[in-house]
Write a protein that holds these residues in place. Structure first.
Motif, short mmCIF file in Angstrom:
data_model
loop_
_atom_site.label_atom_id
_atom_site.label_comp_id
_atom_site.label_asym_id
_atom_site.label_seq_id
_atom_site.Cartn_x
_atom_site.Cartn_y
_atom_site.Cartn_z
N LEU A 141 71.62 51.96 2.55
CA LEU A 141 71.62 52.65 3.84
C LEU A 141 70.28 53.32 4.16
N PRO A 142 69.59 53.92 3.19
CA PRO A 142 68.29 54.51 3.52
C PRO A 142 67.30 53.50 4.10
N LEU A 143 67.40 52.24 3.67
CA LEU A 143 66.50 51.22 4.20
C LEU A 143 66.97 50.72 5.56
N ASP A 144 68.28 50.72 5.80
CA ASP A 144 68.77 50.40 7.14
C ASP A 144 68.25 51.40 8.16
N ALA A 145 68.24 52.66 7.78
CA ALA A 145 68.06 53.74 8.75
C ALA A 145 66.63 54.21 8.94
N HIS A 146 65.69 53.81 8.08
CA HIS A 146 64.33 54.35 8.20
C HIS A 146 63.77 54.07 9.60
N PRO A 147 63.18 55.07 10.25
CA PRO A 147 62.81 54.93 11.66
C PRO A 147 61.69 53.94 11.95
N THR A 148 60.90 53.58 10.96
CA THR A 148 59.84 52.60 11.21
C THR A 148 59.93 51.38 10.28
N LEU A 149 60.27 51.60 9.02
CA LEU A 149 60.32 50.50 8.05
C LEU A 149 61.71 49.89 7.93
N GLY A 150 62.71 50.52 8.50
CA GLY A 150 64.09 50.12 8.30
C GLY A 150 64.46 48.81 8.96
N ASN A 151 65.60 48.26 8.56
CA ASN A 151 66.08 47.00 9.10
C ASN A 151 66.28 47.05 10.61
N ASN A 152 66.93 48.12 11.09
CA ASN A 152 67.15 48.23 12.53
C ASN A 152 65.84 48.34 13.28
N ALA A 153 64.94 49.17 12.78
CA ALA A 153 63.65 49.37 13.45
C ALA A 153 62.83 48.09 13.48
N GLN A 154 62.83 47.35 12.38
CA GLN A 154 62.06 46.12 12.31
C GLN A 154 62.64 45.03 13.22
N LEU A 155 63.97 44.95 13.30
CA LEU A 155 64.58 43.97 14.18
C LEU A 155 64.33 44.32 15.64
N ALA A 156 64.46 45.59 15.98
CA ALA A 156 64.19 46.02 17.35
C ALA A 156 62.75 45.67 17.74
N LYS A 157 61.82 45.93 16.85
CA LYS A 157 60.41 45.61 17.11
C LYS A 157 60.22 44.13 17.36
N ALA A 158 60.87 43.30 16.56
CA ALA A 158 60.74 41.85 16.70
C ALA A 158 61.31 41.35 18.01
N LEU A 159 62.31 42.05 18.54
CA LEU A 159 62.96 41.63 19.78
C LEU A 159 62.35 42.26 21.02
N GLY A 160 61.40 43.18 20.85
CA GLY A 160 60.82 43.87 21.99
C GLY A 160 61.74 44.91 22.57
N LEU A 161 62.60 45.48 21.74
CA LEU A 161 63.56 46.51 22.15
C LEU A 161 63.00 47.88 21.82
#
Length: 251
Positions: A98-118
């Motif tokens: 969960l800590p890696l899911d949630a990290h605001p810049t390195l996390g899974n959500n943040a990285q996917l959002a960046k890749a999608l332009g979100l």
């Protein structure tokens, strides 16, 4: 660096003590005291361990490690083979969930959002500062077809799309990995769409009946970004050799 220093660096970065997780975060299997070559992977499966052995790595750093709540406590079969291979080759196994899911810049959500332009806007669980699901905005809004194209380009796989309406997608919720049931939370927040890795049979009805378009992009595929970003951070800031191994998983 020393293993204890390596774990301290990761702990300070990912703050695992803040999360109530389903598995231990940090060092899970002890190997060499000196850390210099890290193999990163989404999951500590046998293929990832074999790659670490072949590459002569001293550490395997993953998102999905071992010792999950509810799993058998005995070390037999597949678990025995994996742990034996790590111990025989003196390889550290380090996992952050969960800590890696949630990290605001390195996390899974943040990285996917960046890749999608979100552009991320905030948590989906409004009263939870550690909310794993988050939401963001597309400026300008995108069509369902365009979003599917962006997902396919970013992740190398065509997502399953359940169309919940005929308007463009302006707001999108994200929770990488499993988590299809957060679609109901997305509906309560009036989001146009929701994206996660896995889909359930009931997700179809939630999308259709609540007017939320749903995108299932793969558990493994949506969680490649975090561990890669973390590895790059370690290489850039601590001079460690890092090799990402993508053991493909269609789920």
């Amino acid at each position: 660096m020393k293993r204890v220093e390596f774990i301290e660096v990761l702990d300070q970065l990912l703050t695992p003590w803040k999360f109530k997780d389903y598995a231990p975060n940090g060092l899970q299997v002890e190997g060499r005291e000196e850390v210099s070559h890290i193999v990163t992977a989404v999951t500590a499966g046998q293929a990832a361990i074999d790659a670490a052995i072949e590459l002569g790595a001293d550490t395997l750093l993953v998102h999905h490690g071992y010792f999950w709540k509810g799993e058998s406590q005995v070390i037999t079969g597949m678990k025995r083979n994996r742990i034996k291979a790590l111990l025989d080759n003196d390889i550290n196994l380090v996992g952050y969930h969960l800590p890696l899911d949630a990290h605001p810049t390195l996390g899974n959500n943040a990285q996917l959002a960046k890749a999608l332009g979100l552009e991320l806007a905030g948590p989906m669980e409004l009263s939870n500062e550690l909310s794993i699901p988050v939401w963001g905005k597309f400026e300008p809004p995108v069509s369902e077809a365009e979003l599917c194209e962006r997902i396919a380009k970013a992740l190398g796989r065509v997502p399953l799309c359940i169309s919940g309406h005929d308007r463009s997608i302006s707001t999108l919720g994200i929770c990488t990995g499993g988590a299809p049931d957060y679609i109901d939370l997305a509906a309560s927040l009036n989001l146009d769409g929701y994206l996660s890795g896995e889909v359930a049979e009931r997700t179809y009805y939630s999308a259709k009946e609540q007017g939320v378009s749903y995108f299932a992009a793969g558990h493994h595929a949506t969680e490649r970004g975090g561990v890669q970003a973390l590895g790059q951070h370690l290489a850039d800031n601590h001079g460690l050799k890092v090799t990402f191994v993508d053991c493909d998983n269609p789920v």
